[in-house]
Design a protein around this motif. Structure first.
Motif, PDB file in Angstrom:
ATOM      1  N   UNK A 195       3.017 108.484 146.027  1.00 38.87           N
ATOM      2  CA  UNK A 195       1.854 109.008 146.738  1.00 38.87           C
ATOM      3  C   UNK A 195       2.207 110.396 147.268  1.00 38.87           C
ATOM      4  N   UNK A 196       1.424 111.395 146.892  1.00 40.53           N
ATOM      5  CA  UNK A 196       1.612 112.769 147.343  1.00 40.53           C
ATOM      6  C   UNK A 196       0.404 113.146 148.194  1.00 40.53           C
ATOM      7  N   UNK A 197       0.665 113.579 149.410  1.00 39.18           N
ATOM      8  CA  UNK A 197      -0.406 113.992 150.316  1.00 39.18           C
ATOM      9  C   UNK A 197      -0.589 115.498 150.190  1.00 39.18           C
ATOM     10  N   UNK A 198      -1.825 115.927 149.949  1.00 38.27           N
ATOM     11  CA  UNK A 198      -2.117 117.344 149.793  1.00 38.27           C
ATOM     12  C   UNK A 198      -3.349 117.724 150.605  1.00 38.27           C
TER      13      UNK A 198
ATOM     14  N   UNK B  89       5.801 103.352 158.947  1.00 41.10           N
ATOM     15  CA  UNK B  89       4.906 104.452 159.305  1.00 41.10           C
ATOM     16  C   UNK B  89       4.533 105.333 158.144  1.00 41.10           C
ATOM     17  N   UNK B  90       4.901 104.905 156.928  1.00 42.04           N
ATOM     18  CA  UNK B  90       4.572 105.679 155.739  1.00 42.04           C
ATOM     19  C   UNK B  90       4.525 104.767 154.526  1.00 42.04           C
ATOM     20  N   UNK B  91       3.863 105.244 153.509  1.00 43.70           N
ATOM     21  CA  UNK B  91       3.841 104.562 152.222  1.00 43.70           C
ATOM     22  C   UNK B  91       4.197 105.615 151.180  1.00 43.70           C
ATOM     23  N   UNK B  92       5.348 105.444 150.534  1.00 46.85           N
ATOM     24  CA  UNK B  92       5.819 106.420 149.562  1.00 46.85           C
ATOM     25  C   UNK B  92       5.274 106.156 148.174  1.00 46.85           C
ATOM     26  N   UNK B  93       4.986 104.883 147.861  1.00 45.14           N
ATOM     27  CA  UNK B  93       4.449 104.549 146.549  1.00 45.14           C
ATOM     28  C   UNK B  93       3.727 103.214 146.604  1.00 45.14           C
TER      29      UNK B  93
ATOM     30  N   UNK C 128      -4.776 104.430 152.510  1.00 49.40           N
ATOM     31  CA  UNK C 128      -3.470 104.035 151.972  1.00 49.40           C
ATOM     32  C   UNK C 128      -2.659 103.281 153.031  1.00 49.40           C
ATOM     33  N   UNK C 129      -2.508 103.886 154.213  1.00 50.77           N
ATOM     34  CA  UNK C 129      -1.727 103.243 155.273  1.00 50.77           C
ATOM     35  C   UNK C 129      -2.362 101.930 155.732  1.00 50.77           C
ATOM     36  N   UNK C 130      -3.663 101.824 155.642  1.00 52.53           N
ATOM     37  CA  UNK C 130      -4.356 100.627 156.103  1.00 52.53           C
ATOM     38  C   UNK C 130      -4.673  99.610 155.016  1.00 52.53           C
ATOM     39  N   UNK C 131      -4.211  99.860 153.783  1.00 55.45           N
ATOM     40  CA  UNK C 131      -4.475  98.936 152.682  1.00 55.45           C
ATOM     41  C   UNK C 131      -3.786  97.594 152.954  1.00 55.45           C
ATOM     42  N   UNK C 132      -4.515  96.514 152.841  1.00 53.96           N
ATOM     43  CA  UNK C 132      -3.978  95.179 153.122  1.00 53.96           C
ATOM     44  C   UNK C 132      -2.688  94.891 152.365  1.00 53.96           C
ATOM     45  N   UNK C 133      -2.588  95.343 151.137  1.00 53.07           N
ATOM     46  CA  UNK C 133      -1.440  95.005 150.297  1.00 53.07           C
ATOM     47  C   UNK C 133      -0.163  95.757 150.653  1.00 53.07           C
TER      48      UNK C 133
END
Length: 183
Positions: free
Chosen positions: A101-104, A91-95, A70-75
């Protein structure tokens, strides 16, 4: 007693959850991600939800998938593509695409490449869930009990509740999609 599972405190033994539901439905609710996550793959997993994929959807990922994919996705990684919310800045991706995006940690990174837990594996996955179709049902309300230990003068309180996560949708309705084999 089941071979391949962890000890009695292993969370994978606790209940049949969202991942299990998607695997039971089969190919219409699962996707082999082949160790790659692009925006197109992300949307393809959402597409598996059909018409219910257009409203309240949440993506649940493991910490490993979040950091590596997710963090490294080009888009979403650079400012020219995602703006000030880019992972390189915030430093984060919320959506992504309006999907929170929920991290579990309960979506572990020790799954087999087939998406199931076998005791030997090093991949993880992601769940795309329609929150409108899943509810927590009370099986028994909250019960609080107390007991006094006269030897120490202490009072012990125990609180229990029985609930289940379920969907009223038909068994073949895809209300959760599982993308697996992200390693």
């Amino acid at each position: 007693g089941n071979s391949g599972l962890g000890g009695t405190s292993d969370h994978r033994r606790a209940f049949m959850g969202l991942r299990h539901y998607a695997l039971d439905i089969g190919a219409t609710a699962t996707t082999d991600m082949n160790s790659a996550l692009t925006y197109a793959n992300f949307l393809a997993l959402r597409y598996k939800l059909g018409e219910i994929g257009t409203s309240n959807v949440v993506c649940i990922v493991s910490p490993e998938v979040y950091i590596k994919y997710i963090m490294g996705m080009d888009d979403v990684m650079t400012v020219d593509k995602y703006g000030q919310g880019a992972s390189v800045v915030s430093g984060e991706i919320a959506q992504i695409g309006g999907v929170p995006i929920v991290v579990s940690r309960y979506l572990s990174a020790d799954m087999h490449a087939t998406g199931v837990y076998t005791g030997s594996g090093a991949t993880s996955g992601m769940l795309m869930v329609s929150t409108d179709t899943w509810n927590v049902y009370n099986r028994r309300g909250i019960l609080v009990e107390q007991d006094k230990d006269i030897a120490s003068g202490s009072i012990q309180l125990v609180s229990t509740m029985r609930a289940s996560l379920a969907t009223p949708a038909a068994n073949s309705t895809v209300s959760v999609a599982y993308g697996y084999n992200l390693g």
